[in-house]
Design a protein around this motif. Structure first.
Motif, PDB file in Angstrom:
ATOM      1  N   ASN A 165       0.803  -1.159  -0.009  1.00  0.00           N
ATOM      2  CA  ASN A 165      -0.002   0.061  -0.063  1.00  0.00           C
ATOM      3  C   ASN A 165       0.910   1.265   0.053  1.00  0.00           C
ATOM      4  O   ASN A 165       0.220   2.118   0.138  1.00  0.00           O
ATOM      5  N   GLN A 329      -1.066 -11.118  -0.630  1.00  0.00           N
ATOM      6  CA  GLN A 329      -1.475 -10.030   0.120  1.00  0.00           C
ATOM      7  C   GLN A 329      -2.522  -9.029  -0.868  1.00  0.00           C
ATOM      8  O   GLN A 329      -2.531  -7.844  -1.107  1.00  0.00           O
ATOM      9  N   GLU A 330      -3.435 -10.050  -1.073  1.00  0.00           N
ATOM     10  CA  GLU A 330      -4.529  -9.310  -1.888  1.00  0.00           C
ATOM     11  C   GLU A 330      -4.120  -8.490  -3.166  1.00  0.00           C
ATOM     12  O   GLU A 330      -4.759  -7.367  -3.607  1.00  0.00           O
ATOM     13  N   LYS A 389     -14.968  -7.946  -7.597  1.00  0.00           N
ATOM     14  CA  LYS A 389     -14.430  -7.523  -6.406  1.00  0.00           C
ATOM     15  C   LYS A 389     -13.464  -6.391  -6.973  1.00  0.00           C
ATOM     16  O   LYS A 389     -12.973  -5.388  -6.349  1.00  0.00           O
ATOM     17  N   GLN A 399     -14.125  -1.665  -0.029  1.00  0.00           N
ATOM     18  CA  GLN A 399     -13.026  -1.646   0.673  1.00  0.00           C
ATOM     19  C   GLN A 399     -11.921  -2.747   0.101  1.00  0.00           C
ATOM     20  O   GLN A 399     -12.467  -3.803  -0.280  1.00  0.00           O
ATOM     21  N   PRO A 400     -10.696  -2.446   0.026  1.00  0.00           N
ATOM     22  CA  PRO A 400      -9.869  -3.466  -0.638  1.00  0.00           C
ATOM     23  C   PRO A 400      -9.807  -4.882   0.092  1.00  0.00           C
ATOM     24  O   PRO A 400      -9.595  -5.831  -0.362  1.00  0.00           O
ATOM     25  N   SER A 401     -10.468  -4.942   1.440  1.00  0.00           N
ATOM     26  CA  SER A 401     -10.437  -5.954   2.212  1.00  0.00           C
ATOM     27  C   SER A 401     -11.474  -6.963   1.509  1.00  0.00           C
ATOM     28  O   SER A 401     -11.288  -8.246   1.891  1.00  0.00           O
ATOM     29  N   VAL A 402     -12.244  -6.406   0.685  1.00  0.00           N
ATOM     30  CA  VAL A 402     -13.318  -7.559   0.115  1.00  0.00           C
ATOM     31  C   VAL A 402     -12.660  -8.625  -1.027  1.00  0.00           C
ATOM     32  O   VAL A 402     -13.116  -9.726  -0.829  1.00  0.00           O
ATOM     33  N   SER A 404     -10.202 -10.325  -0.130  1.00  0.00           N
ATOM     34  CA  SER A 404      -9.769 -11.511   0.898  1.00  0.00           C
ATOM     35  C   SER A 404     -10.725 -12.534   0.952  1.00  0.00           C
ATOM     36  O   SER A 404     -10.616 -13.775   1.015  1.00  0.00           O
ATOM     37  N   THR A 405     -12.040 -12.090   0.418  1.00  0.00           N
ATOM     38  CA  THR A 405     -12.869 -13.262   0.230  1.00  0.00           C
ATOM     39  C   THR A 405     -12.830 -14.029  -0.882  1.00  0.00           C
ATOM     40  O   THR A 405     -13.331 -15.196  -1.007  1.00  0.00           O
ATOM     41  N   SER A 466     -19.135 -14.084   5.346  1.00  0.00           N
ATOM     42  CA  SER A 466     -18.026 -12.927   5.043  1.00  0.00           C
ATOM     43  C   SER A 466     -18.412 -11.547   5.119  1.00  0.00           C
ATOM     44  O   SER A 466     -19.741 -11.449   5.156  1.00  0.00           O
ATOM     45  N   SER A 467     -17.610 -10.617   4.733  1.00  0.00           N
ATOM     46  CA  SER A 467     -18.209  -9.310   4.412  1.00  0.00           C
ATOM     47  C   SER A 467     -19.228  -9.118   3.363  1.00  0.00           C
ATOM     48  O   SER A 467     -19.680  -8.058   3.320  1.00  0.00           O
TER      49      SER A 467
END
Lengths: 654, 654
Positions: A165, A329-330, A389, A399-402, A404-405, A466-467
């Motif tokens: 990042n 690291q996505e 995604k 959000q970038p965290s999506v 990870s799903t 999940s999210s």
């Protein structure tokens, strides 16, 4: 050396890579078609490269699951699969019977089952060569945003910033541009053989998607590409009486055959050549087309088998292996199918020739036997899961965290696939039980086959919480699965028909969920002729459309249905709905011309041609309840959650 | 000047010309796919030229009749029409009502009718721009035999030998090769206007299929083409609440509007601008997009109409005219549609700019108003009728005299079309009757509309007796229409479902009649489980297949199903048929691999998905009769005759 930067670099133009690219093209085309008052949505800048000189021309994968065809429908290419492909209607089981052939023993048809259970899907199973679907995906990509596959491009090095990042483009890939072959050395006979990319002979494995190898090719240029995301889709080293049906043939002593019908009158035979002891390798001299036919002939006895023409053949070693992780690291993702793996250890091998510095992730995600027809489908569904995604993160709507799903959802699917494959492969390779000897019980085989029916259609997948998927247990979000008992949270939104109020046509509701990157709220308010329902709907729409409402909160571009689209199904006759002054959010003035949408309002009503649509019954929604329901559907058609319409603000919070 | 020779020269690449070329390509591809022991069937050598620089890009015709879509299915392109096109489900009639708008008078919905009556066809009506169907036909032509349209080619002279049979190539055409435009002078605004090819303004009429004119173009080359046959397909100089349905709007004083929904959310409006007195001409200054919209707005009052975007507009004068003859010595044929004709005399005008020396045949066949959506469909059906006849004569499987039936069959159709059009146009343009004034009665309008329903689907056509259609009265040929009361001799072979024995699928029987130039015998022997039926079938097949039998007599190439294909439908459950040792002529070893056909045997049986197929009931054939029936179907799907299977030698004589 030229330098450039892209949002997403896709390595490998097989089904997984092309599917991802086609989906991105579709999303780009959707946004390009819109006129916005605010800032325009940026085009997702992607490239798809492949080291082969041309795409695969013949052979390889050929089975399309119902669920894959549903997704093709959402991209607008299902009609081409239906037009060219073969439908499989029945599976016929042939088994040894000592009474056959005048007591000499032979094969006998023992059972027949339907291949796609009625009610599974609007579509059925189809067989069509991989080359054709790659063509359809390429055509789509080019039609939608003009992108083409860049052939003869080989990644030679890969670097990623330690802190991904800290910089806009944390990934650096060096690409070698290869010279095309001066003369095409392959004869017609060669093109029939798929052995060069089977999992048997390491030294001959060359290209990710067929075509000729790269070792003999000169480098004409090199370039450096910086990317925000990298996706590796390099899978690759990786006549009987019922011949137009699917046949499962177990012989008493010689092994088994599976046949599936193919387009243009062809038939694919999967022939078990033998079994390997631990550590034993395949004898190269065994793998000739003559030997394969001979083996097949011995299996089908007392039937005779003659081959008029062989278009393609290959050989593979059955093994089930699965990558530990699908992403790094996505930022770097791997996707897609490897039928073959010459290494005996899991998680190695396949991608090493392409990514020599990326060995720890250099396998495609899953490796298993092709017989169950799962590979190409699962590959494309991998990138279907990933594509929207990535687009959402790049558009700033998630959000970038999506990201990870992707790993959690698809790794679980791959795991189930491997388990399934292990069982099926064992049953195919095993010797059938006889009165004298233990072995695979035919009842056991049939039972598993039937049980796995839904799995093999691709419709059995159910993502966990999940999210981007709620759970029935999430009381804090007010999840109400009881309001739509025909809808399974975490599973895909199934199809039921309805009547489109604007066109008076009977339509398929799932077909309205186009893969253009949008989320959808499916509203089932009940019968709007009732004053209580009409009043409730007004209040729901205020929560959606009002200042700070759910829709407005996530739509920053002044193009109200560009992030979330609302589709409404009433339990009311069409003609009674048609002229109602519905809240504008349900029929928004669509970009680019500001014409009110005519394709967002549906009725559970009678069709001119096919009887009642029974939409509410199909989704298990009670039309006479004093509460409506709202179903949130992801851009990949999976159901994120079900809410009471009176609780719509909880959907918003979620 | 180069010289060359072709079998068929097609002038004009609009729907009629492209349809003919695509059909010839399909026939060529069929024969190319075959391996023959005798002399190979010669490729039909054809060229298709057009003087325009590029094909039509926008506008023009857009309605596809059910019957046209059925024929597209036989060529393998119907799926593309269904995918991109709009289906019309209902027609809504709006009429003046003095009570509306608070007593001020205005429009009111008075009636709704279904657009395609259930049971008419497997397909329904579709709307899709002419540009797309021209693309589909070009793609098909190129895929099937590699032929492309030759653009920028203008015929400048034409000669024909007095005795056309005295020489192999009696026709000589000079072609001028035109230089492409250096700069494209048309602005975006220009491309929206179709006036340059309407029938209003003679001096601006230029190209046969749109595109820019030829007058300003330099000649880069000239060539002489000799041809056996010449076909002129140059037609050309030749938001309301229910806006996604078809709307028929009659205003009290301002005239009428017809709307049809189009792809991509567009709508086509036909707006009546006014009426002309005899000898009066249109005032050019009236024909602007602004005036047209203004007129439309006055018609739809009290509804408001705003146009967000105009893709294309044109203007035409309604007139019904018909050519006296469609061919010249059965060597030169004209086909296709002209919506417009600026000359008041019939049979003149349209083609003169293309064939200055061929004035007496220089009109396209029929000219009428486009509102009933008949033009493009009738044009393509013209060349569908002609194509297989030309191919048969060139292949030597028919006498040249068969070509005379093009004129007799299609002239009658054109005549009916003109009659129909005259009535419909009168009703559209006429002022509705009111309590005070005489005029068009709305009941009269609705009654004609409904009666004409079958006509507008294209399924009402019935050819009269000729060398290629029998008549029920032809006792000498043993015609037995009573054996299949659901089949109409001279009409197209209608669709009913059946089950394919080879694939276990429910199929549409009409879809099996591919347009590859072959005749077909549809056999309905009854229930083969009965010994009497099985015995009778053996004897019928001997007459078909034996030495000097019907099939062998007309098949000179050693490729038994290349001229006549036999399709058999049994009134027997599929599983009982599957393993029967049927006579080989019913499941011939198909070229090129000699694999027994798996797609020629069908059952009237239950489907896995859609209930009983009821094939025999659909065709009005009694399964329990002690006689079977044989239906002879032409390569264009028209029924030539029905015989008792025991009389199959009479079919042979015929």
């Amino acid at each position: 050396m030229t330098n450039s930067a892209v949002d997403i670099l896709i390595v490998g133009a097989g089904p997984a890579g092309l599917f991802l690219a086609a989906q991105l093209a579709k999303i780009n085309a959707f946004h390009a078609s819109r006129v916005r008052t605010g800032e325009p949505v940026k085009r997702i800048n992607y490239r798809i490269v492949d080291k082969a000189e041309h795409k695969v021309l013949v052979g390889h994968a050929d089975g399309f699951q119902c669920r894959t065809v549903e997704v093709f429908q959402s991209l607008g290419i299902a009609h081409r699969v239906l037009h060219e492909g073969c439908e499989v209607a029945e599976v016929v089981f042939y088994n040894p019977d000592p009474e056959e052939d005048g007591g000499k023993g032979g094969l006998k048809e023992t059972q027949r089952v339907i291949d796609t259970e009625p009610g599974t899907s609007f579509f059925r199973h189809y067989l069509l060569g991989q080359a054709r679907i790659e063509q359809f995906l390429s055509d789509l990509m080019q039609d939608e945003d003009g992108t083409k596959v860049e052939q003869l491009m080989e990644p030679t090095s890969f670097e990623m910033a330690n802190d991904v990042n800290s910089t806009e483009y944390p990934i650096t890939v060096k690409l070698r541009h290869l010279a095309p072959s001066i003369s095409n050395g392959s004869t017609k006979e060669d093109s029939k053989s798929g052995l060069y990319r089977s999992n048997l002979f390491a030294t001959e494995a060359t290209s990710s998607t067929g075509g000729s190898g790269t070792d003999d090719k000169a480098t004409v240029d090199e370039e450096v590409v910086k990317a925000k995301y990298l996706v590796g889709c390099d899978g690759a080293r990786s006549w009987l009486p019922t011949i137009r049906l699917k046949n499962v043939i177990h012989s008493a002593e010689s092994g088994s055959i599976l046949t599936v019908p193919r387009e243009r009158g062809y038939v694919r035979f999967y022939v078990q050549l033998g079994r390997l002891e631990p550590g034993q390798r395949v004898n190269r001299s065994e793998v000739t087309i003559e030997k394969i036919i001979e083996k097949a002939q011995s299996i089908v006895k007392p039937y005779r088998l003659e081959c008029a023409d062989v278009e393609w053949y290959t050989c593979y070693e059955i093994g089930q292996r699965l990558c530990d992780t699908f992403d790094k690291q996505e930022r770097v993702f791997i996707a897609g199918y490897v039928a073959h793996d010459i290494e005996t250890a899991p998680n190695t091998g396949i991608l090493t020739s392409i990514f020599p510095h990326f060995r720890e992730y250099s396998d495609a995600c899953h490796t298993h036997s092709p017989k169950a027809g799962q590979g190409m489908n699962t590959s494309m569904m991998d990138t279907y899961n990933l594509g929207w995604k990535l687009a959402s993160v790049l558009h700033g709507t998630a959000q970038p965290s999506v990201l990870s799903t992707y790993q959690t959802e698809r790794h679980a699917v791959a795991n189930d696939l491997i388990e399934f494959d292990r069982k099926i492969a064992g049953l195919f390779s095993g010797k059938p039980a006889t009165r004298e000897e233990a072995g695979v019980s035919l009842d056991e085989f049939h039972a598993l086959w039937k049980k796995m029916g839904k799995w093999t259609t691709g419709t059995a997948i159910e993502y966990s919480q999940s999210s981007v998927v709620t759970s029935a247990k999430q009381q804090d979000f007010g999840i109400r699965p009881d309001l739509a008992t025909g809808i399974l949270i975490g599973s895909h939104f199934e199809n039921h028909p309805a009547i489109c109020c604007g066109t008076a046509q009977d339509i398929q509701l799932q077909h309205q969920l186009i893969s253009d990157g949008r989320w959808r709220i499916m509203l089932f308010p009940g019968d709007i002729r009732k004053t209580s329902v009409a009043d409730r709907l007004q209040s729901v729409c205020k929560k959606l459309d009002g200042e700070g409402g759910i829709i407005r909160r996530y739509t920053r571009t002044g193009d109200i249905d560009s992030v979330i689209q609302i589709l409404t199904v009433f339990a009311t006759p069409r003609l009674d709905i048609e002229k109602l002054p519905l809240p504008e959010i349900l029929k928004p003035k669509s970009s680019p011309y500001g014409v009110p949408a005519w394709d967002t309002i549906f009725a559970d009503d009678k069709s001119h041609y096919t009887g009642n649509s029974n939409t509410y019954i199909g989704y298990g929604i009670k039309a006479d309840r004093d509460i409506g329901c709202a179903v949130l559907v992801r851009p990949d058609q999976y159901v994120a959650g079900v809410w009471a319409d009176t609780d719509i603000e909880k959907l918003g919070e979620y």
